[in-house]
Design an enzyme around this catalytic site. Structure first.
Site, PDB file in Angstrom:
ATOM      1  N   ALA A   1       2.950  -1.269   9.525  1.00 46.95           N
ATOM      2  CA  ALA A   1       2.137  -2.202  10.318  1.00 46.95           C
ATOM      3  C   ALA A   1       2.801  -3.564  10.409  1.00 46.95           C
ATOM      4  O   ALA A   1       3.588  -3.956   9.543  1.00 46.95           O
ATOM      5  CB  ALA A   1       0.755  -2.352   9.683  1.00 46.95           C
ATOM      6  N   TRP A   2       2.475  -4.278  11.479  1.00 47.36           N
ATOM      7  CA  TRP A   2       2.742  -5.709  11.574  1.00 47.36           C
ATOM      8  C   TRP A   2       1.574  -6.377  10.855  1.00 47.36           C
ATOM      9  O   TRP A   2       0.424  -6.232  11.248  1.00 47.36           O
ATOM     10  CB  TRP A   2       2.791  -6.143  13.042  1.00 47.36           C
ATOM     11  CG  TRP A   2       2.873  -7.628  13.268  1.00 47.36           C
ATOM     12  CD1 TRP A   2       1.939  -8.566  12.931  1.00 47.36           C
ATOM     13  CD2 TRP A   2       3.946  -8.346  13.894  1.00 47.36           C
ATOM     14  NE1 TRP A   2       2.345  -9.822  13.298  1.00 47.36           N
ATOM     15  CE2 TRP A   2       3.581  -9.731  13.908  1.00 47.36           C
ATOM     16  CE3 TRP A   2       5.160  -7.976  14.467  1.00 47.36           C
ATOM     17  CZ2 TRP A   2       4.380 -10.713  14.452  1.00 47.36           C
ATOM     18  CZ3 TRP A   2       5.963  -8.970  15.019  1.00 47.36           C
ATOM     19  CH2 TRP A   2       5.590 -10.305  15.009  1.00 47.36           C
ATOM     20  N   THR A   3       1.845  -7.110   9.788  1.00 45.17           N
ATOM     21  CA  THR A   3       0.772  -7.679   8.966  1.00 45.17           C
ATOM     22  C   THR A   3       0.701  -9.199   9.001  1.00 45.17           C
ATOM     23  O   THR A   3      -0.153  -9.785   8.331  1.00 45.17           O
ATOM     24  CB  THR A   3       0.936  -7.235   7.503  1.00 45.17           C
ATOM     25  OG1 THR A   3       2.230  -7.639   7.024  1.00 45.17           O
ATOM     26  CG2 THR A   3       0.806  -5.718   7.374  1.00 45.17           C
TER      27      THR A   3
ATOM     28  N   TYR B   1      -3.970 -10.254  16.136  1.00 42.64           N
ATOM     29  CA  TYR B   1      -3.735  -9.190  15.159  1.00 42.64           C
ATOM     30  C   TYR B   1      -4.812  -8.118  15.275  1.00 42.64           C
ATOM     31  O   TYR B   1      -4.516  -6.911  15.306  1.00 42.64           O
ATOM     32  CB  TYR B   1      -3.718  -9.780  13.743  1.00 42.64           C
ATOM     33  CG  TYR B   1      -3.731  -8.741  12.644  1.00 42.64           C
ATOM     34  CD1 TYR B   1      -2.603  -7.980  12.370  1.00 42.64           C
ATOM     35  CD2 TYR B   1      -4.872  -8.543  11.872  1.00 42.64           C
ATOM     36  CE1 TYR B   1      -2.616  -7.030  11.356  1.00 42.64           C
ATOM     37  CE2 TYR B   1      -4.891  -7.607  10.857  1.00 42.64           C
ATOM     38  CZ  TYR B   1      -3.766  -6.845  10.608  1.00 42.64           C
ATOM     39  OH  TYR B   1      -3.800  -5.902   9.608  1.00 42.64           O
TER      40      TYR B   1
ATOM     41  N   LEU C   1       0.823  -1.207   0.000  1.00 44.73           N
ATOM     42  CA  LEU C   1       0.000   0.000   0.000  1.00 44.73           C
ATOM     43  C   LEU C   1       0.859   1.259   0.000  1.00 44.73           C
ATOM     44  O   LEU C   1       0.546   2.233  -0.696  1.00 44.73           O
ATOM     45  CB  LEU C   1      -0.938  -0.007   1.205  1.00 44.73           C
ATOM     46  CG  LEU C   1      -1.854   1.203   1.348  1.00 44.73           C
ATOM     47  CD1 LEU C   1      -2.748   1.380   0.125  1.00 44.73           C
ATOM     48  CD2 LEU C   1      -2.706   1.082   2.628  1.00 44.73           C
TER      49      LEU C   1
ATOM     50  N   ASP D   1      11.579   3.962  12.691  1.00 45.43           N
ATOM     51  CA  ASP D   1      10.943   3.077  13.669  1.00 45.43           C
ATOM     52  C   ASP D   1       9.842   3.884  14.342  1.00 45.43           C
ATOM     53  O   ASP D   1      10.118   4.794  15.114  1.00 45.43           O
ATOM     54  CB  ASP D   1      11.984   2.613  14.692  1.00 45.43           C
ATOM     55  CG  ASP D   1      11.386   1.770  15.808  1.00 45.43           C
ATOM     56  OD1 ASP D   1      10.156   1.503  15.784  1.00 45.43           O
ATOM     57  OD2 ASP D   1      12.140   1.388  16.719  1.00 45.43           O
TER      58      ASP D   1
ATOM     59  N   THR E   1      -8.072  -2.111   9.935  1.00 48.95           N
ATOM     60  CA  THR E   1      -8.519  -3.381   9.366  1.00 48.95           C
ATOM     61  C   THR E   1      -9.905  -3.781   9.850  1.00 48.95           C
ATOM     62  O   THR E   1     -10.338  -3.375  10.936  1.00 48.95           O
ATOM     63  CB  THR E   1      -7.525  -4.499   9.758  1.00 48.95           C
ATOM     64  OG1 THR E   1      -8.030  -5.769   9.347  1.00 48.95           O
ATOM     65  CG2 THR E   1      -7.320  -4.548  11.258  1.00 48.95           C
TER      66      THR E   1
END
Length: 306
Positions: free
Chosen positions: A65-67, A130, A19, A43, A106
């Site tokens: 993001a952590w995806t 998540y 994205l 960071d 999300t």
């Protein structure tokens, strides 16, 4: 191309992701001055680094993001550090600098057990780690930036610049005669470039005072299942959609529970003077005409012919 000085300077975090790359491309095409920072460059859990990064910008689009949905089940603290704590650090810096923040969230913050599209004000209730980590980020934005924070929830995202379901289906077409795909999870497949265009439009509306802060749903119109998406991908790619066979979620047990219903309503776009995003089929057709996806479809057809 001349830049648009009225838009100021934009910052895109997570700029190396699927994205993030699309957002930067849309900003460039729109003539908006923008800088993109990758994870290696910034960071977002580092307050000093974040405050330095937002200095002098007018809009931040947070794509960092952590995806790894399944990985979050055994590393929830690490996922929350990025999706929750890092977003709070970013929101706090934007609040102090009077910078508008567009944060990508999300459908996983919702329980996924509805039968009608989820409204923007529906009570949250994530069913996996998540989703819980992303909810922490949402709460930080709405708390610290009640007027200048924009949470844009998306779902079933696919694009040219990262691993995704549509690309996987095309790659597997050259390797397997048939594929079993789940037909009991409902959602809105959303092209990352279409979402990127909407994020830029929302940021521009925010700068003009036409869009209030809060929750927005950045998903395609319409709905389908994973099987429906796979079949339409094959049809548009010149492949036989009957090669996709329906199955249930029980056949593909994953570490993280997936919501059975991820269809989101789009009521708030009207308030910002914007129409909902196009139907998922229209988006998919446009996406498959791009060079990357077109090449994958051609390879799939060649594989099928061979």
């Amino acid at each position: 191309m001349k830049t648009n000085p009225r838009a100021g300077r934009w910052l895109v975090t997570g700029a190396a992701g699927m994205l993030g790359q699309d957002v930067l491309a849309v900003l460039k095409a729109s003539g908006i001055d923008a800088v993109g920072l990758r994870r290696a460059d910034l960071d977002i859990t580092d307050p000093a680094a974040v405050r330095a990064a937002v200095e002098g910008v007018t809009v931040v689009v947070n794509c960092a993001a952590w995806t790894d949905v399944d990985g979050a089940e055994t590393a929830e603290e690490a996922a929350t550090a990025v999706n929750g704590t890092g977003v709070r650090v970013l929101a706090d810096a934007c609040a102090d600098a009077h910078v508008r923040l567009l944060h990508v969230s999300t459908d996983y913050v919702l329980p996924g057990d509805a039968s009608e599209p989820y409204r923007e004000d529906t009570a949250t209730g994530p069913v996996n780690a998540y989703g819980r980590s992303k909810l922490v980020g949402e709460q930080a934005v709405t708390e610290l930036l009640p007027q200048d924070g924009y949470v844009v929830r998306t779902a079933w995202l696919y694009g040219e610049h990262g691993p995704n379901f549509v690309a996987t289906m095309l790659k597997l077409a050259a390797q397997r005669d048939t594929l079993d795909v789940v037909d009991d999870q409902h959602g809105q497949p959303t092209w990352s470039y279409a979402l990127a265009r909407r994020l830029v439009e929302l940021g521009q509306a925010a700068l003009k005072g036409q869009a209030m802060g809060g929750i927005y749903h950045g998903t395609a119109s319409g709905r389908t299942t994973w099987m429906g998406l796979a079949r339409e991908t094959y049809r548009l790619g010149g492949l036989d959609p009957e090669r996709i066979r329906p199955t249930t979620s029980e056949a593909f047990v994953r570490p993280a529970v997936r919501p059975a219903f991820s269809v989101l309503a789009h009521d708030r776009w009207d308030e910002a003077g914007l129409a909902p995003l196009a139907d998922w089929r229209e988006q998919l057709a446009e996406a498959l005409a791009t060079p990357g996806f077109a090449a994958l479809a051609a390879q799939a057809r060649d594989g099928a012919a061979g």
